[in-house]
Design a protein around this motif. Sequence first.
Motif, short mmCIF file in Angstrom:
data_model
loop_
_atom_site.label_atom_id
_atom_site.label_comp_id
_atom_site.label_asym_id
_atom_site.label_seq_id
_atom_site.Cartn_x
_atom_site.Cartn_y
_atom_site.Cartn_z
N MET A 203 -10.90 -6.01 -15.74
CA MET A 203 -10.94 -4.87 -15.23
C MET A 203 -11.13 -4.96 -13.84
O MET A 203 -10.66 -4.25 -12.95
CB MET A 203 -12.25 -4.18 -15.70
CG MET A 203 -11.98 -3.92 -17.19
SD MET A 203 -13.84 -3.19 -17.94
CE MET A 203 -13.85 -1.66 -16.79
N THR A 204 -11.86 -6.25 -13.08
CA THR A 204 -11.80 -6.38 -11.79
C THR A 204 -10.59 -6.39 -11.25
O THR A 204 -10.18 -5.80 -9.94
CB THR A 204 -12.68 -7.34 -11.51
OG1 THR A 204 -14.11 -7.41 -12.14
CG2 THR A 204 -12.89 -7.77 -10.04
N SER A 205 -9.71 -7.25 -11.69
CA SER A 205 -8.40 -7.52 -11.17
C SER A 205 -7.42 -6.18 -11.29
O SER A 205 -6.76 -5.99 -10.12
CB SER A 205 -7.43 -8.64 -12.21
OG SER A 205 -8.29 -9.88 -12.19
N LEU A 206 -7.54 -5.38 -12.33
CA LEU A 206 -7.07 -4.02 -12.36
C LEU A 206 -7.38 -3.21 -11.29
O LEU A 206 -6.58 -2.72 -10.50
CB LEU A 206 -7.11 -3.45 -13.71
CG LEU A 206 -6.50 -2.22 -13.91
CD1 LEU A 206 -4.97 -2.06 -13.73
CD2 LEU A 206 -6.68 -1.57 -15.50
N MET A 207 -8.80 -3.39 -11.13
CA MET A 207 -9.30 -2.23 -9.98
C MET A 207 -8.75 -2.86 -8.43
O MET A 207 -8.46 -2.15 -7.83
CB MET A 207 -10.89 -2.36 -10.02
CG MET A 207 -11.46 -1.66 -11.17
SD MET A 207 -13.16 -1.60 -11.27
CE MET A 207 -13.53 -0.57 -9.89
N ALA A 208 -8.72 -3.93 -8.48
CA ALA A 208 -8.16 -4.63 -7.10
C ALA A 208 -6.68 -4.33 -7.06
O ALA A 208 -6.14 -3.74 -5.74
CB ALA A 208 -8.18 -6.30 -7.08
N LEU B 158 -5.10 -1.66 -8.20
CA LEU B 158 -5.03 -0.17 -7.92
C LEU B 158 -5.41 0.00 -6.53
O LEU B 158 -4.98 1.01 -5.70
CB LEU B 158 -5.96 0.26 -8.81
CG LEU B 158 -5.43 0.81 -10.30
CD1 LEU B 158 -6.41 1.27 -11.07
CD2 LEU B 158 -4.19 1.18 -10.48
N ALA B 159 -6.42 -0.67 -5.86
CA ALA B 159 -6.93 -0.38 -4.57
C ALA B 159 -5.97 -0.90 -3.51
O ALA B 159 -5.68 -0.03 -2.64
CB ALA B 159 -8.25 -1.26 -4.19
N ARG C 171 -2.68 -0.80 -4.33
CA ARG C 171 -1.47 0.25 -4.32
C ARG C 171 -2.05 1.36 -3.55
O ARG C 171 -1.05 1.74 -2.93
CB ARG C 171 -1.42 0.53 -5.79
CG ARG C 171 -0.34 1.77 -6.02
CD ARG C 171 -0.16 1.90 -7.46
NE ARG C 171 0.53 3.13 -8.00
CZ ARG C 171 0.38 4.26 -7.75
NH1 ARG C 171 -0.87 4.66 -7.34
NH2 ARG C 171 1.31 5.44 -7.68
N GLN C 172 -3.31 1.81 -3.59
CA GLN C 172 -3.77 2.99 -2.89
C GLN C 172 -3.64 2.88 -1.32
O GLN C 172 -3.12 3.74 -0.63
CB GLN C 172 -4.94 3.28 -3.19
CG GLN C 172 -5.88 4.42 -2.50
CD GLN C 172 -5.09 5.76 -2.99
OE1 GLN C 172 -4.69 5.79 -4.36
NE2 GLN C 172 -5.24 6.98 -2.68
#
Length: 495
Positions: A7-12, A14-15, A17-18
């Motif tokens: 989950m931490t990797s996915l949030m990173a 996404l961040a 990408r943003q």
Amino acid sequence: MELLTAMTSLMAILAFRQTVVQALMQACATLPPDVRVAFNRFMHRILSWFSAYTYFEIMDVDGVNTNELYSDVQLHLSNSPSISATRITRSKNSSSFSFSLADNAKFDDIYNGVSIWWEHRVTQRQSHSFSWRPLPEEKRGFVLWIPKEDTERVLNPYLGYIMEHASEIRRKKRDRLLYTNSKGSMDSRGQPWDSVPFKHPSTFDTLALDPVRKSEIIADLDAFAKGKEFYQNTGRAWKRGYLLHGRPGTGKSSMIAAMANHLCYDVYDLELTEARTNVELRKLLIKTTNKSIIVIEDIDCSLNLSDRAKKPCRVEVKSESPVDKSDDNSNTITLSGLLNFTDGLWSCCGSERIFVFTTNHLEKLDPALLRSGRMDMHILMSFCTFPALKILVRNHLGIENHELFPLLEQNIEDAQMTPADVSEILIKYRLNPPRALEELLEAFKATKERPPLESSVNREENPIEEENEEQERRALDIHKKIEREELLDFGKILS
């Protein structure tokens, strides 16, 4: 622990990408307008390769022309029950509300089981290039997303459905008109029809008619209005004819108004005596619009349409201008002209038209007017029945049930009173509902027990005259009774 790391990797990701998207948007904002538009289109094309949807843009203005499809989509979505992001407004001097779509909102729609997405984009117009037509400051448009696998199958039928739905909404919202033909087929402005707003309040809910018969008529009207493909497949002109016959006061005009209000059609009240020739009759037909009801009331009185074997079926019309008398049909309307008007080649010059004839004396009409294909449905407007009486009592007195209903039901059939006769009594005593029902019951009994007319040979020889005398005497009896009651009430006030 592994789940938390993922989950931490996915949030990173996404961040990151943003951040990239924001950087691209900031860089794009510094570009010239033309380059920015081209860059946005290029990015959309790249993203569409990886998307499961195909998207289409529908702008409010196409160059310098208004895009009608944009208005159709806006009207369709604003009146769809599944759309929630709407704005409600009311214009000045209007009692109705208008619904419009919120800016930059997204909507979902379903067509033939396919989920479709819409986005209403509203942005400030950046380009100030020269234009012959002033453009609005805001740039408005819709973006349509359809699943790629369904695009070819759904797109064209869906857009066609939207245009038809929008057209139907406009027709229902606009004011309906009542037309009448001008004398000599043209008025001073060169128009064959004069119009006024049609505001008749009659509906099938208020119409005093047996509910079963009423349901049959409504079903027939709905089938006609939805029968475009049926009439095309069968090679028939999209029209239908109704013949309303019955005594005066049985509700023939109210039936026409209820039909027009139910279908949201305009009404053309054709006065045959104002049209001098068959040619003028055809010109009047050509100038009628689709989705309309063409009415000829009291057709037995408008023209001489009796048995053609007995006398020529035409009406002579005086003309102020000299006419060559050698032309026998120069100033006449013939039965064949009327038949061609309703059922001949000229009747198919438009579509979705209804012809309604009314008559008090069915036996006076020529059989050619009554055959199938011309008058598709014959509707007898009879005396007031008990189901129709309950509708009148509900409309006039607001009563759904009463202890006098069984007695009224026992006496109404033999009384043979028209809905107009019943309404006159109910209107007179509408402020005192119990007394209104009592007076109505007394009127039923008085009419039922009245002795028959004096026998004479003329009654059998002329049943039409007998019918008129009966109708006039019934109306006179009711008027005398009401006047007598008014005098008694006035005497009580003075005493």
